[in-house]
Design an enzyme around this catalytic site. Structure first.
Site, short mmCIF file in Angstrom:
data_model
loop_
_atom_site.label_atom_id
_atom_site.label_comp_id
_atom_site.label_asym_id
_atom_site.label_seq_id
_atom_site.Cartn_x
_atom_site.Cartn_y
_atom_site.Cartn_z
N CYS A 11 9.85 -5.52 2.56
CA CYS A 11 10.06 -4.61 1.42
C CYS A 11 9.88 -3.18 1.94
CB CYS A 11 9.11 -4.93 0.26
SG CYS A 11 7.35 -4.61 0.56
N ASN A 14 5.38 -2.69 2.34
CA ASN A 14 4.63 -3.85 2.83
C ASN A 14 3.21 -3.91 2.26
OD1 ASN A 14 3.31 -5.16 5.92
ND2 ASN A 14 4.41 -6.31 4.40
N CYS A 16 3.17 -4.76 -1.56
CA CYS A 16 3.34 -5.46 -2.83
C CYS A 16 4.23 -6.71 -2.67
CB CYS A 16 3.94 -4.54 -3.90
SG CYS A 16 2.90 -3.15 -4.38
N ARG A 17 5.54 -6.51 -2.62
CA ARG A 17 6.48 -7.63 -2.66
C ARG A 17 6.47 -8.50 -1.40
NH1 ARG A 17 11.77 -4.39 -3.98
NH2 ARG A 17 10.70 -2.97 -2.55
N SER A 18 6.62 -7.89 -0.23
CA SER A 18 6.72 -8.72 0.98
C SER A 18 5.41 -9.46 1.30
CB SER A 18 7.25 -7.93 2.17
OG SER A 18 6.45 -6.82 2.48
N ASP A 127 10.25 -3.85 -7.83
CA ASP A 127 9.05 -3.40 -7.12
C ASP A 127 7.94 -3.13 -8.13
OD1 ASP A 127 7.11 -2.22 -5.55
OD2 ASP A 127 8.54 -0.94 -4.47
#
Length: 154
Positions: A11, A14, A16-18, A127
């Site tokens: 993301c 690096n 939150c999402r990934s 996000d």
């Protein structure tokens, strides 16, 4: 499945999402008893949060689903990631474009995570840094990771 499959989720920052995708997928791999055959990591395209832990609400979301969230350190994508990872999976179209600029196009190895689930109402993982909706992010990534696990076990 080959002896070791390496997956990198990417993301922007690096945090939150990934990392959420990384730890959801690790959990699924462990439940499937595939830890010795699949390794999971994550990175960001920006490097803005290098060396930091994941976002506190990402941790809360993983804990809520009884998923281990310890030992994480944010990092930026590196050129050598291309040779090491079998799959590099972007969280949105901008991440994908940034990765294609770095590595070139290769739809078998480098793709948007939502392409795993064409029936999702989204073409990207929103996000939660901006939306604040970590639950939505979790639900979408959980579905995509289920499909990725199926892909790996086929």
């Amino acid at each position: 499945m080959k002896p070791q499959t390496n997956i990198l989720f990417v993301c922007l920052g690096n945090i939150c999402r990934s990392p959420m995708a990384e730890y959801i997928m690790r959990h699924k791999i462990k439940q499937a008893h595939l830890e010795d055959r699949v390794s999971i990591d994550s990175a960001g395209t920006s490097g803005w949060h290098d060396g930091e832990d994941m976002h506190k609400d990402t941790k809360k979301q993983l804990a809520k689903h009884q998923i281990d969230h310890f030992g994480f350190i944010s990092r930026k994508v590196r050129k050598q990631d291309w040779d090491y990872f079998d799959y590099i999976i972007a969280m949105d179209n901008q991440n994908l474009k940034d990765l294609e600029r770095l590595f070139g196009k290769n739809t078998e190895k480098l793709f948007n995570v939502t392409s795993l689930c064409p029936d999702l109402a989204y073409d990207h993982i929103p996000d939660p840094w901006y939306t604040g909706n970590f639950d939505e992010t979790y639900q979408l990534l959980d579905q995509c990771c289920d499909v990725m696990l199926e892909k790996l076990t086929r």
